[in-house]
Design an enzyme around this catalytic site. Structure first.
Site, PDB file in Angstrom:
ATOM      1  CG  HIS A 138       5.345   2.193  -5.436  1.00  0.00           C
ATOM      2  ND1 HIS A 138       6.265   2.378  -6.430  1.00  0.00           N
ATOM      3  CD2 HIS A 138       4.315   3.020  -5.705  1.00  0.00           C
ATOM      4  CE1 HIS A 138       5.805   3.281  -7.276  1.00  0.00           C
ATOM      5  NE2 HIS A 138       4.621   3.684  -6.864  1.00  0.00           N
ATOM      6  CE  LYS A 546      -5.634   9.233  -2.163  1.00  0.00           C
ATOM      7  NZ  LYS A 546      -5.522  10.585  -2.697  1.00  0.00           N
TER       8      LYS A 546
END
Length: 879
Positions: A138, A546
């Site tokens: 990531h 999120k």
């Protein structure tokens, strides 16, 4: 407490002075004076001096364009050095290593004290211990690899300076080396010029293995052995594999078109090449060490018979030759040369294990256990942990890619459009094809590029040496057919082994439906027969947070795990839960011990499988000593969670969490999804648009180039809010929900949950950590400098909510100040704030200047990137 941190502060001060000397030498006294003035104003501002805060703002706003970059670089580099000193403090005899009792021994003491546990229970738990750490690429590691190497050497120098018996000339040499390293860092670009490729990312992962894990893992297992022997009188079996490493680098193609089947094939070869290289170095040392002649008859025969004078060396030389020819063959393959494999090509771990283990047993039998338990045992442990593949690879792909591939196949065959079928029709088709002996794929069919890529990936998996692919992860998995589809595609590619296929449930709805999906899957006879009693399920932390905010997401994750554990237990299936955590709170990050003990009871029975992401890999595994500490933490926490699980939470606690989840999700979505001003505010108040220019990782920041917040990946979403110090994704909705429950007269219940339920106390602890890193005046300054006045009321609303949230959390935890029970982290944040604050002010100023220009000045852009890197270092996490 000040005494405990005095050694660290002394190191920070020394490194800061050396950096100051470097700046003075490179740029002159004036720039150094400016930097020092800003530092002093920042320190005074932090202490509450309002006049100096205003002076700090004025000084930074009035910097000329020529001064912006050196000032930004000074504070950014200072934070990197501070982090290095802090990392050393965690392993230093003067720091955390000395002030905390040994993690393993204290865990073993707690186990021994339990009247409900027998020694057999503990021994079984230790011997079945399974920790699988999945290194991911990531794009959150913002520090360049070349600078990381220099910082590692700075750490080594700090360690050398701690020796009390250094002669003056030795100390002077170390100080000279420190000056050189800091000067090298100052004169090196801290921002990458080009985005890394997936292969570059994989090489970074291999470098972590080579520079830290290769030494760290055997050292940790020696420590575990010693603690076991002291506490219980036995050692780990030689063939025990409590720790393994897997990687997503080169295998994770979810939303990353740069990770192709060819990239995965290349990374698999590269991984085997690096393993052969590292094992060859080990064997060369053993050739030198194992000069003994006395051995068992079995070993003598293995070495070539009675004529052999040094049987251990003979075996090691044979292995050396085998590794050399394997290395040569893999090098040729990596350069594209087609070559017949050598007869003695190393393909399986057993080819390495058997001769090494035979030597080990012989040495033990002949009274040379002290030699057997030295470097030979370390190498045996590496064979079990890393093996011929070095790190296994997970392949990850989004569910719709498989659906689209199958739809293209069924349309070509005239069977209809798979994509438009009902779920029951999809399942019936998939089970029929999985049970069929004939192939589904037409022989001379030319698929589209996207479908060809999906099929080629499955073929790479099918041809990979067994044991080099760990699992196939399906992101955005929603239905049983999503899992069956992958099994069918692998079958059609000729995959001859049962690869674990793990659905990843990552939105709020998907987490809530996870148990239903798995219950349906486990009711299918073909599926039950195929998985042979084992199932892996991945829980997504970042996308759920999120989607719904941290409070609702964390409760959905807990409930999904709890339900899956019970379903699999009932069905007689061994469940491995795979945790897709990030480093930041908004992506599931938490101190390891607290995070593991807050899981539902029974969630670690199948072992721990967890992603280690981006910059967290460096913080937790960047040095062998830090690796030992991190693995010891995991080990102690897993053993405690399995053997001394927390009690089942009360039903009324469940009901309170349901209410907290509902209220927090409504509030979070009310802002993020429903407030028309939110997206314009987000884009203006954070460097979200500018972050896209940072060449951090190989994966695009957005799933769809033109999408809004919903298309933004979880990492840049959190990265952006971390930069402006509002830290919004990590708290929005949580405090308001807590306040509502308090207003309903349930404060005592919340306090009880905080006291008696690890899940809830960890949530509150994580909120405290976020609040300690957030900063109201800096967030307000970003608004004043960057945001249209008509959006200011929204910013004020959010800051007022943050202030109210801090108060309610302190009321529930009954503390006067944040992080009262974690003074080490509070000290760490306070230490870095003095250097992070000027970077934040500078960043807002640079954003203001660059947004005024049609074509931003290159130096301004570079200075902005440096502030982004610096704030990331100050926050100790990016996304």
């Amino acid at each position: 407490m000040n005494e405990q941190y005095s050694a660290m502060r002394s190191n920070v001060s020394m490194l800061g002075k050396l950096l100051g000397d470097t700046i003075k030498e490179a740029l002159g006294e004036n720039i150094l004076d400016k930097v020092e003035t800003i530092r002093k104003l920042s320190k005074s501002s932090r202490a509450g001096n309002e006049k100096h805060r205003q002076e700090l703002l004025t000084t930074l706003q009035n910097l000329s364009n020529d001064e912006l970059l050196p000032v930004a670089r000074a504070f950014s580099q200072f934070l990197n050095l501070t982090n290095t000193a802090e990392q050393y403090h965690t392993i230093s005899p003067h720091g955390e290593a000395a002030s905390n009792p040994a993690q393993l021994s204290s865990a073993f003491e707690r186990l021994k004290e339990s009247k409900d546990l027998t020694e057999r229970d503990i021994r079984d738990a230790v011997e079945s211990l399974s920790i699988e750490l999945v290194l991911t690429a990531h794009p959150t590691e913002i520090t360049r690899r070349t600078l990381i190497h220099k910082l590692v050497e700075v750490n080594t120098c700090l360690k050398q300076l701690d020796h009390n018996d250094l002669a003056d000339y030795e100390r002077n040499q170390i100080m000279r080396r420190l000056r050189q390293l800091i000067a090298q860092s100052w004169h090196t670009d801290e921002i990458r010029k080009i985005r890394p490729t997936p292969v570059d990312e994989a090489k970074w992962g291999f470098a972590v293995v080579e520079n830290s894990l290769w030494e760290g893992v055997p050292a940790f297992l020696r420590e575990l052995d010693e603690q076991l022997e002291q506490a219980f009188g036995y050692r780990l079996p030689v063939d025990a594999v409590p720790v393994r490493f897997t990687s997503w680098m080169g295998g994770d193609r979810d939303g990353n078109p740069n990770v192709t089947a060819e990239v995965t094939r290349h990374v698999l070869l590269l991984s085997r090449w690096k393993a052969a290289d590292l094992f060859l170095r080990d064997i060369q040392v053993l050739v030198s060490e194992l000069s003994m002649s006395e051995c068992t008859p079995e070993l003598l025969e293995l070495a070539g018979g009675s004529e052999v004078q040094e049987p251990y060396r003979a075996i090691m030389k044979s292995l050396r030759s085998q590794l050399s020819s394997t290395l040569s063959y893999l090098e040729a393959r990596l350069t594209g040369e087609e070559r017949l494999p050598p007869k003695d090509l190393l393909i399986t771990n057993e080819q390495l294990w058997e001769p090494l283990h035979a030597c080990y047993q012989s040495l033990k039998s002949c009274g040379m256990g002290i030699i057997a338990d030295g470097r030979l045992l370390d190498t045996l442990r590496r064979v079990r942990c890393f093996g011929v593949p070095l790190v296994r690879i997970d392949v990850r792909q989004e569910s719709t890619r498989h659906t689209e591939a199958l739809a293209e196949i069924t349309r070509y065959l005239g069977l209809g459009d798979y994509e438009s079928w009902s779920e029951s029709d999809k399942q019936a088709f998939l089970i029929r094809e999985l049970s069929s002996k004939r192939p589904l794929l037409p022989r001379y069919w030319e698929p589209s590029a996207d479908t060809k890529e999906v099929l080629d990936t499955c073929r790479v998996i099918a041809k990979a040496p067994q044991g080099s692919i760990a699992a196939y992860v399906i992101s955005m998995a929603r239905t049983p057919s999503d899992v069956l589809a992958v099994h069918l595609l692998l079958k059609e590619a000729g995959c001859s082994f049962a690869l674990p296929v793990a659905p990843l449930f990552e939105t709020l709805d998907d987490l809530n439906n996870a148990d239903d999906v798995m219950t349906q899957l486990l009711s299918i006879d073909w599926y039950r027969g195929f998985i042979q009693g084992k199932q892996m399920v991945m829980i997504g932390y970042s996308d759920s947070a999120k989607d719904a905010g941290v409070m609702a997401a964390s409760w959905a994750q807990y409930r999904a795990q709890d339900a899956l554990i019970k379903t699999c237990e009932k069905a007689g299936i061994a469940l491995t839960l795979f945790h897709g955590r990030g480093g930041s709170i908004g992506r599931g990050g938490a101190p390891a011990h607290a995070a593991l003990l807050s899981q539902p009871p029974g969630s670690l029975k199948g072992g721990l499988r967890v992603t280690e992401q981006g910059e967290m890999i460096r913080f937790k595994y960047g040095l062998p000593e830090v690796t030992i500490s991190s693995l010891a933490l995991y080990t102690g926490a897993i053993l405690e969670a399995n053997l001394l699980p927390p009690p089942e939470p009360k039903q009324e606690w469940h009901e309170v969490m349901d209410e907290l989840s509902r209220v927090s999700c409504d509030m979070y979505r009310g802002y993020v999804r429903e407030n028309p001003d939110f997206v314009p505010y987000f884009r203006a108040a954070t460097p979200e648009l500018e972050l896209g220019k940072l060449p951090l990782g190989s994966r695009p920041a957005k799933r769809r180039p033109n999408g809004g917040v919903e298309s933004l990946r979880a990492i840049p979403w959190i990265f952006a809010w971390t930069q402006n110090r509002l830290m919004l994704p990590a708290w929005l909705g949580a405090g308001a929900a807590l306040q509502k429950v308090v207003d309903d007269g349930k404060q005592e219940q919340l306090e009880e949950m905080c006291r008696d339920w690890p899940f809830f106390s960890t949530r509150i602890g994580m909120l405290e950590m976020v609040f300690a890193k957030a900063d109201l005046w800096l967030a307000e300054y970003y608004d004043q400098r960057l945001v249209d006045e008509k959006l200011w009321p929204l910013g004020k609303q959010l800051r007022d909510q943050l202030a109210a949230d801090i108060n309610i959390v302190l009321a529930i935890s009954n503390d006067d100040h944040l992080m009262a029970d974690l003074p080490w982290i509070a000290e760490s944040i306070a230490l870095r704030n003095v250097y992070t604050d000027p970077l934040n002010v500078l960043q807002a100023e640079l954003l203001h200047r660059s947004r005024q220009q049609e074509k931003p000045d290159a130096d301004l852009e570079l200075a902005l990137m440096v502030t982004i890197a610096g704030v990331a270092a100050g926050m100790r996490n990016t996304g």
